[in-house]
Design an enzyme around this catalytic site. Structure first.
Site, PDB file in Angstrom:
ATOM      1  N   HIS A 169      28.694  64.324  43.522  1.00 61.92           N
ATOM      2  CA  HIS A 169      29.121  64.193  44.757  1.00 61.92           C
ATOM      3  C   HIS A 169      30.473  63.587  45.086  1.00 61.92           C
ATOM      4  CE1 HIS A 169      24.758  63.876  46.074  1.00 61.92           C
ATOM      5  NE2 HIS A 169      24.946  65.054  45.672  1.00 61.92           N
TER       6      HIS A 169
ATOM      7  N   LYS B 297      34.298  53.942  44.421  1.00 62.39           N
ATOM      8  CA  LYS B 297      32.990  53.554  44.807  1.00 62.39           C
ATOM      9  C   LYS B 297      32.789  52.590  43.387  1.00 62.39           C
ATOM     10  CE  LYS B 297      31.105  57.898  46.126  1.00 62.39           C
ATOM     11  NZ  LYS B 297      30.694  59.106  45.429  1.00 62.39           N
TER      12      LYS B 297
ATOM     13  N   ASP C 203      21.512  69.700  45.781  1.00 57.03           N
ATOM     14  CA  ASP C 203      22.367  69.421  44.763  1.00 57.03           C
ATOM     15  C   ASP C 203      22.346  70.758  43.828  1.00 57.03           C
ATOM     16  OD1 ASP C 203      21.980  65.787  44.605  1.00 57.03           O
ATOM     17  OD2 ASP C 203      23.310  67.136  45.409  1.00 57.03           O
TER      18      ASP C 203
HETATM   19  C1  LIG Z   1      26.418  58.923  51.076  1.00 54.56           C
HETATM   20  C2  LIG Z   1      25.675  58.404  52.453  1.00 54.56           C
HETATM   21  C3  LIG Z   1      24.707  59.000  53.056  1.00 54.56           C
HETATM   22  N1  LIG Z   1      24.103  58.756  54.002  1.00 54.56           N
HETATM   23  C4  LIG Z   1      22.948  59.623  54.528  1.00 54.56           C
HETATM   24  C5  LIG Z   1      22.999  61.012  54.708  1.00 54.56           C
HETATM   25  C6  LIG Z   1      21.791  61.511  54.405  1.00 54.56           C
HETATM   26  O1  LIG Z   1      21.139  61.616  55.650  1.00 54.56           O
HETATM   27  C7  LIG Z   1      21.057  60.406  53.623  1.00 54.56           C
HETATM   28  C8  LIG Z   1      21.028  60.767  52.034  1.00 54.56           C
HETATM   29  O2  LIG Z   1      22.412  61.157  51.791  1.00 54.56           O
HETATM   30  P1  LIG Z   1      22.504  62.119  50.254  1.00 54.56           P
HETATM   31  O3  LIG Z   1      21.441  63.262  50.153  1.00 54.56           O
HETATM   32  O4  LIG Z   1      23.940  62.727  50.321  1.00 54.56           O
HETATM   33  O5  LIG Z   1      22.222  60.906  49.359  1.00 54.56           O
HETATM   34  P2  LIG Z   1      22.589  61.167  47.763  1.00 54.56           P
HETATM   35  O6  LIG Z   1      22.068  62.362  47.222  1.00 54.56           O
HETATM   36  O7  LIG Z   1      22.243  59.733  47.114  1.00 54.56           O
HETATM   37  O8  LIG Z   1      24.209  61.171  47.837  1.00 54.56           O
HETATM   38  C9  LIG Z   1      24.675  59.861  47.110  1.00 54.56           C
HETATM   39  O9  LIG Z   1      24.667  60.111  45.820  1.00 54.56           O
HETATM   40  C10 LIG Z   1      25.789  60.485  44.934  1.00 54.56           C
HETATM   41  C11 LIG Z   1      25.520  59.889  43.511  1.00 54.56           C
HETATM   42  C12 LIG Z   1      27.150  59.672  45.340  1.00 54.56           C
HETATM   43  O10 LIG Z   1      27.746  59.269  44.569  1.00 54.56           O
HETATM   44  C13 LIG Z   1      27.205  59.156  46.871  1.00 54.56           C
HETATM   45  O11 LIG Z   1      27.147  58.066  47.197  1.00 54.56           O
HETATM   46  C14 LIG Z   1      26.219  59.838  47.614  1.00 54.56           C
HETATM   47  O12 LIG Z   1      26.796  61.313  47.919  1.00 54.56           O
HETATM   48  O13 LIG Z   1      21.857  59.474  53.747  1.00 54.56           O
HETATM   49  C15 LIG Z   1      24.580  57.739  54.826  1.00 54.56           C
HETATM   50  O14 LIG Z   1      24.184  57.640  55.950  1.00 54.56           O
HETATM   51  N2  LIG Z   1      25.517  57.033  54.424  1.00 54.56           N
HETATM   52  C16 LIG Z   1      26.259  57.434  53.324  1.00 54.56           C
HETATM   53  O15 LIG Z   1      27.110  56.772  52.850  1.00 54.56           O
END
Ligand SMILES: Cc1cn([C@H]2C[C@H](O)[C@@H](COP(=O)(O)OP(=O)(O)O[C@H]3O[C@H](C)C(=O)[C@H](O)[C@H]3O)O2)c(=O)[nH]c1=O
Length: 176
Positions: free
Chosen positions: A62, A72, A168
């Site tokens: 991401h 980060k 993903d």
């Molecule tokens: C990144 C982020 C997400 N969200 C919300 C958005 C979605 O509703 C939920 C889960 O998000 P996401 O599916 O994108 O989470 P990950 O798949 O863990 O994404 C993260 O994982 C990879 C490895 C990364 O490096 C980033 O920090 C980030 O992209 O949290 C937020 O509210 N704030 C945030 O800063």
């Protein structure tokens, strides 16, 4: 804190220096002066916690689209991950190259990831918690990514994921 720059310019492996005593230890995980001395201008303005119940859960690769790119600082509070960074900066000598590091609650290691890079990890233990310090507040709608197995990067993972979000698996191929 010990800073070791990786082959991706501006991406550092950071080893905290725990102060141990009979109670356990105390370790600094961020300090603006120590980061500045290592040439890193970074101040976390948002922190995140990623809980991963199962081993071999993969999140990534991401990044946030400009102008919302995020630096980060990643650390593991419980468990262990294989953490990976891909350099997406066309002007970087490491463009499209990746670096990996094992981060765990035992080794305390952190990765500092500069803006312009993609980040992802594969958990290596069940019940793994990943902590993030973010250089910019999250802006919804600007998340972008590539597949963990995109041939453009040829990332080496310890094993295929057992758990991965459909989003993903659906990222476009690099250069598509
Ligand atoms: C990144 C982020 C997400 N969200 C919300 C958005 C979605 O509703 C939920 C889960 O998000 P996401 O599916 O994108 O989470 P990950 O798949 O863990 O994404 C993260 O994982 C990879 C490895 C990364 O490096 C980033 O920090 C980030 O992209 O949290 C937020 O509210 N704030 C945030 O800063």
């Amino acid at each position: 804190m010990i800073f070791v720059e990786t082959r991706i310019p501006g991406c550092f492996l950071i080893e905290p220096e725990p102060q141990r005593d009979d109670r356990g230890f105390f370790a600094r995980t961020y300090c603006p002066d120590e980061f500045a001395a290592a040439g890193i201008v970074f101040a976390p303005v948002q922190t995140n916690l990623s809980r991963n119940d199962k081993a071999f859960t993969l999140r990534g690769m991401h990044f946030q689209k400009a102008p919302h790119a995020e630096a980060k600082l990643v650390q593991v509070a419980r468990g262990k991950i294989h953490d990976v960074v891909v350099d997406l900066r066309p002007d970087s000598p490491a463009f499209r190259q990746w670096v990996g590091a094992e981060l765990s609650a035992d080794n305390l290691h952190q990765l500092y990831i500069p803006e312009g890079c993609a980040h992802g990890f594969l958990t290596l233990e069940a019940g793994t918690d990943v902590l993030y310090g973010m250089g910019r507040k999250y802006v919804p709608g600007h998340a972008r990514g590539y597949r963990y197995d995109d041939p453009a990067f040829a990332i080496e993972w310890p094993r295929p994921p057992a758990v991965i979000a459909p989003a993903d698996e659906a990222w476009p191929a690099f250069g598509a």
